[in-house]
Design a protein around this motif. Structure first.
Motif, PDB file in Angstrom:
ATOM      1  N   ASN A 150     -32.026 -29.299 -56.596  1.00 51.71           N
ATOM      2  CA  ASN A 150     -31.934 -28.370 -57.066  1.00 51.71           C
ATOM      3  C   ASN A 150     -32.832 -27.007 -56.572  1.00 51.71           C
ATOM      4  OD1 ASN A 150     -29.643 -28.261 -58.941  1.00 51.71           O
ATOM      5  ND2 ASN A 150     -30.633 -29.997 -59.688  1.00 51.71           N
ATOM      6  N   LYS A 158     -35.099 -25.065 -53.484  1.00 50.20           N
ATOM      7  CA  LYS A 158     -34.919 -24.803 -52.143  1.00 50.20           C
ATOM      8  C   LYS A 158     -35.554 -25.636 -51.067  1.00 50.20           C
ATOM      9  CE  LYS A 158     -34.600 -19.680 -51.800  1.00 50.20           C
ATOM     10  NZ  LYS A 158     -35.179 -18.801 -51.025  1.00 50.20           N
ATOM     11  N   PHE A 172     -34.456 -27.933 -47.808  1.00 51.99           N
ATOM     12  CA  PHE A 172     -35.185 -27.781 -46.281  1.00 51.99           C
ATOM     13  C   PHE A 172     -35.383 -29.341 -46.020  1.00 51.99           C
ATOM     14  CE2 PHE A 172     -37.404 -23.626 -47.309  1.00 51.99           C
ATOM     15  CZ  PHE A 172     -36.015 -23.015 -47.324  1.00 51.99           C
ATOM     16  N   GLN A 213     -32.196 -21.596 -38.643  1.00 51.61           N
ATOM     17  CA  GLN A 213     -32.170 -20.578 -40.226  1.00 51.61           C
ATOM     18  C   GLN A 213     -33.526 -20.094 -40.724  1.00 51.61           C
ATOM     19  OE1 GLN A 213     -29.172 -19.552 -41.010  1.00 51.61           O
ATOM     20  NE2 GLN A 213     -28.238 -20.547 -39.281  1.00 51.61           N
ATOM     21  N   ARG A 237     -23.991 -25.448 -48.805  1.00 47.72           N
ATOM     22  CA  ARG A 237     -25.446 -25.367 -48.809  1.00 47.72           C
ATOM     23  C   ARG A 237     -25.881 -25.112 -47.332  1.00 47.72           C
ATOM     24  NH1 ARG A 237     -28.263 -28.564 -52.269  1.00 47.72           N
ATOM     25  NH2 ARG A 237     -30.234 -27.861 -51.146  1.00 47.72           N
ATOM     26  N   LEU A 278     -28.194 -21.939 -46.195  1.00 45.22           N
ATOM     27  CA  LEU A 278     -29.371 -22.596 -45.780  1.00 45.22           C
ATOM     28  C   LEU A 278     -30.565 -21.619 -45.489  1.00 45.22           C
ATOM     29  CD1 LEU A 278     -30.884 -25.263 -45.416  1.00 45.22           C
ATOM     30  CD2 LEU A 278     -30.050 -25.279 -43.124  1.00 45.22           C
ATOM     31  N   GLY A 279     -31.534 -21.544 -45.893  1.00 48.34           N
ATOM     32  CA  GLY A 279     -32.628 -20.653 -45.450  1.00 48.34           C
ATOM     33  C   GLY A 279     -32.683 -19.494 -46.571  1.00 48.34           C
ATOM     34  N   GLN A 280     -31.428 -19.061 -47.083  1.00 50.92           N
ATOM     35  CA  GLN A 280     -31.581 -17.870 -47.972  1.00 50.92           C
ATOM     36  C   GLN A 280     -30.839 -18.317 -49.273  1.00 50.92           C
ATOM     37  OE1 GLN A 280     -30.052 -15.096 -45.065  1.00 50.92           O
ATOM     38  NE2 GLN A 280     -29.196 -16.644 -44.003  1.00 50.92           N
ATOM     39  N   GLU A 281     -30.992 -19.343 -49.823  1.00 51.03           N
ATOM     40  CA  GLU A 281     -30.166 -19.851 -51.050  1.00 51.03           C
ATOM     41  C   GLU A 281     -30.306 -18.960 -52.062  1.00 51.03           C
ATOM     42  OE1 GLU A 281     -32.324 -21.768 -49.212  1.00 51.03           O
ATOM     43  OE2 GLU A 281     -31.574 -23.681 -48.714  1.00 51.03           O
ATOM     44  N   LEU A 330     -31.777 -23.672 -57.692  1.00 51.50           N
ATOM     45  CA  LEU A 330     -30.644 -23.380 -56.785  1.00 51.50           C
ATOM     46  C   LEU A 330     -29.328 -22.945 -57.880  1.00 51.50           C
ATOM     47  CD1 LEU A 330     -30.697 -25.779 -53.917  1.00 51.50           C
ATOM     48  CD2 LEU A 330     -31.711 -23.357 -54.207  1.00 51.50           C
ATOM     49  N   ARG A 365     -20.701 -17.137 -41.349  1.00 56.98           N
ATOM     50  CA  ARG A 365     -22.021 -17.056 -42.021  1.00 56.98           C
ATOM     51  C   ARG A 365     -22.774 -15.695 -41.472  1.00 56.98           C
ATOM     52  NH1 ARG A 365     -25.896 -21.879 -41.582  1.00 56.98           N
ATOM     53  NH2 ARG A 365     -25.682 -21.508 -39.435  1.00 56.98           N
TER      54      ARG A 365
END
Lengths: 547, 262
Positions: free
Chosen positions: A414, A416, A420, A434, B103, B107-110, B121, B163
């Protein structure tokens, strides 16, 4: 055994209540499935497949339990022919059940058209820990049948308490394995940070004078963190695979304990004739903490409960229109779940309130708590688990372990950072593209893993009170094995902390169970090895569906 | 005619790149106009990937200047390239196979919700917006929580394209997107590339095979031996001529004049 037979016994404990709920739900599902198959409802097939598979596994457990009982009940002196009827009597029910269930399963897989998405394999592939749950249930059933002593608060509590350290280290290892690396040096880090902790308490570490337990714990954790940082930095700087890097540090870090404790010396806290390190708190601080915990629980309940019960009400209201499979079973299951959730929150909040009132009644005298008791001492008695007599050895460390599992599982799914970690382990190139810093995530996970090994070391010292030069040898493999059983991929990118908890429980209960059943505990390694291989084979087969 | 046209989105002037004594690029001019699909063609080792790596900040040029929307910029890291709106879709590096579609998408900017001091999240919001965003450019997905590993190569490329479109990128670089795909899947990817253009993006489509890009490209830039052979609009050249130029570097007589005028 006598008191077992007394059915009107009042003190049902948490363990038995959950077993009863579980069995009831299972019975409902079975009956519903039979009904669905009877009226030729297509949605019954996947359930029938599930049930037959689980039945086959459980009956294997029954056969296993029967085999153990043969050894116990059949007198050794009779001839083989005399014993055959007794053996058949013990083995036949399980075998018959197994054959029937397997036949049903094969029939359903081969001849009945079940949509690919609904099949057992695909459903299993959705959760990393599904296999571990099934394995754990099978194990518990087998040992519960084989030994009346197994499904007891005492045995379970001892299995939990002895595995606190493994469990905490497994959390870190799993996180690290998800991000694509692994750490063989955790056993050495665990030993070294235990040593630093006990030295800081008694003789003083790093030239510092002996200190109180809290700063000593901080020093030990920082030390573990530095060892983890070295692992991570070596890996990133050199680009050598983590297997080799941490194999090196496994040996190098072991030197810390070996050199500090020459000739197999063992440091015992008791030898220093020091009092237990005491944490003195004002009761008002404890009350404030309890009130805070209660408020957090209430907030949590306020956020979640209306949603859960709203869902149940919605299902009741729209029951006729609901098209989803097994709406009735789903309704029952969700109602039970919501009720358990509500009861748990209400119970904990009441606990917080009564605890605060109790503390208020004591007046404003400073309360002295032993650090060792807080970290990993005996839980004297906790309501709901039943009357814990002194012989039940449940430790506070178990609570910390479970709390850490919940925290890290939450981070993983839940937050970030968890995402990762998955990305870095699953496809470093994509993660980098990304904008995720792959090396930073990996180094952080190495540090977290090492610090959790340090936490485990502190928990162990708090319980045992001594550190030897070989403390933690072999821990790394046991922990990695537990992670793998819990569904974490050795290659990274997939896994769960909850699965690691189950993996540790499987090994812990297996060890306890084998002892209770009266088998030679040395068999444990053999069984453990077989379980690991079976788990990896199943995991790989299941994973092939996904990729 | 050229004066009236707006400034190009990206312009690279006189790009030279030396690796030690090896000159990978010997003064290449390259530009992409707005809402234009440029096919960047060249044989293996021609220098096309070096050129793109300079544009995406993986390499820094030895000499030369990059202009983005008319302003001179220095792109010294992949991060800097992303910041100004350049998104690259690599063939194998676009997505994480064992993570879900949504996801991967975020990714990277959730998307997160504040939960006290923590940012948690927002799975539901990410799933719904992923479905909507992909549907927006015509990609239908069964379930945003499904793992990317369950999808075909073409679907994976299209999600990466979706994306880039969704996050308002200005320039999309596709590195050999179709070389591993079947004919049908290639068609799908080309379709989504066209959609991306309609949404206002410019696209650089890197390939060594003209057949992959002829259908969608507006213009071809051909590179050979570290030099640009020339820019050719689609109506000017045939597929055969382009293929010939990629292979030999010889520009047909009638086109040579046109490129000198320019």
């Amino acid at each position: 055994m006598g008191e077992r037979a007394n059915i009107s016994r009042r003190d049902l404990n948490l363990l038995e209540i959950s077993a009863i709920i579980f069995t009831l739900l299972w019975a409902i599902i079975c009956l519903r499935t039979i009904w669905a198959v009877w009226v030729r409802d297509k949605r019954g097939w996947p359930w029938a497949q599930w049930i037959s598979m689980l039945t086959a596994l459980v009956s294997l457990a029954v056969v296993f339990a029967g085999a153990i009982n043969i050894q116990k009940t059949i007198p050794a002196n009779g001839s083989i022919a005399d014993n055959i009827p007794a053996a058949i009597e013990l083995l036949a029910p399980g075998l018959a059940m197994f054959l029937a269930a397997t036949a049903v399963y094969r029939y359903l897989t081969l001849s009945v058209d079940i949509s690919a998405d609904q099949s057992v394999r695909n459903q299993l592939a959705k959760s990393p820990s599904a296999g571990a749950i099934i394995g754990l249930v099978t194990l518990v059933v087998a040992f519960s049948i084989a030994s009346p002593l197994f499904f007891e608060t005492r045995a379970i509590a001892s299995a939990l308490s002895t595995n606190v350290t493994n469990g905490i280290v497994a959390i870190g290892i799993t996180l690290l394995m998800i991000s694509g690396e692994f750490d063989l040096s955790v056993g050495s880090i665990y030993g070294a940070s235990s040593l630093i902790f006990i030295l800081a308490l008694t003789e003083g570490a790093f030239g510092l004078p002996p200190m109180h337990a809290v700063p000593a714990a901080v020093v030990a954790l920082l030390f573990a963190g530095v060892l983890g940082l070295i692992n991570g930095a070596l890996l990133i700087r050199t680009g050598i695979p983590s297997f080799i890097v941490t194999l090196g540090t496994l040996l190098a870090y072991r030197a810390i304990t070996l050199v500090t404790l020459p000739e197999g010396r063992i440091i015992r806290y008791a030898d220093y004739r020091l009092p237990d390190p005491v944490i003195e708190v004002s009761p008002f601080v404890l009350i404030a903490l309890l009130v805070l915990a209660g408020l957090i629980l209430l907030y949590f309940g306020y956020r979640q409960l209306p949603r859960l019960w709203g869902d149940v009400l919605n299902r009741i209201r729209n029951f006729r229109e609901d098209q989803s499979a097994f709406r009735d079973v789903q309704l029952v299951a969700r109602t039970i779940w919501a009720a358990i959730f509500t009861l748990a929150i209400v119970g904990l909040v009441i606990g917080c309130i009564t605890g605060s009132i109790d503390l208020l009644g004591r007046g404003s005298d400073i309360i002295a708590l032993s650090f060792f008791d807080i970290a990993n001492g005996r839980i004297a008695s906790i309501p709901f688990i039943g009357p814990l007599d002194a012989s039940i050895n449940l430790r506070t460390g178990v609570i910390w372990w479970f709390v850490l599992v919940v925290i890290f599982q939450f981070i993983l799914t839940n937050m970030k950072y968890g995402g990762f970690s998955f990305a870095v382990g699953g496809n470093p190139g994509a993660a980098r593209a990304q904008g995720i810093s792959v090396s930073r995530v990996k180094i952080t996970n190495f540090i977290i893993c090492a610090m959790l090994a340090g936490v485990a070391g502190i928990a162990n010292v708090s319980r045992v009170g001594s550190v030897g030069p070989n403390l933690g040898e072999g821990l790394e493999l046991e922990v990695i094995a537990a992670s793998v059983i819990g569904g974490t991929l050795l290659s990274g990118g997939y896994g769960s902390i909850f699965g690691a908890l189950l993996g540790v429980l499987i090994f812990g209960l297996l060890r306890t169970g084998l002892v209770l059943v009266g088998m030679d505990p040395r068999v444990f390694y053999g069984v453990q090895g077989i379980i690991i291989i079976v788990a990896v084979v199943i995991n790989t087969a299941v994973r092939r569906v996904r990729t | 005619m050229f004066e009236t046209k707006a400034t190009p989105l990206v312009e690279m002037r006189g790009i030279v790149k030396q690796f030690g004594s090896v000159e990978a690029l010997r003064g290449v001019d390259f530009h992409v106009d707005r809402q234009e699909i440029v096919g960047l063609l060249g044989d293996n080792g021609a220098g096309k990937s070096t050129l793109i790596k300079i544009l995406t900040g993986v390499h820094t040029p030895t000499r030369g200047q990059i202009y983005f929307e008319g302003k001179p910029v220095t792109i010294d890291s992949p991060h800097a390239a992303r910041e100004i709106g350049i998104e690259t879709v690599y063939q194998d590096l676009a997505l994480v196979p064992l993570m879900s579609i949504s996801r991967n998408f975020w990714l990277g900017q959730e998307l997160t919700r504040r939960f006290g001091p923590f940012k948690v999240l927002d799975h539901n919001a990410m799933a719904t917006s992923t479905r909507e965003a992909l549907l927006d450019i015509g990609i239908k997905i069964r379930n945003p929580d499904e793992a990317v590993a369950m999808m075909s190569g073409g679907e994976r490329q299209s999600i990466a394209i979706g994306r880039a479109v969704h996050f308002g990128k200005k320039l999309l670089i596709l590195d050999e997107p179709t070389s591993a795909l079947s004919v049908k899947q290639t068609g799908e990817v080309l379709n989504y590339t066209r959609r991306a253009k309609e949404r206002g993006l410019s696209v650089i489509f890197i390939t060594h095979n003209i057949a992959h890009v002829h259908e969608v490209a507006d213009r071809f830039t051909i590179i050979r031996g570290g030099r640009k052979i020339g820019d050719f609009y689609k109506h000017e050249v045939s597929e055969m001529e382009v293929a010939h130029m990629v292979m030999t570097g010889e520009v047909p007589e009638r086109l040579r004049l046109g490129s000198q005028e320019e």
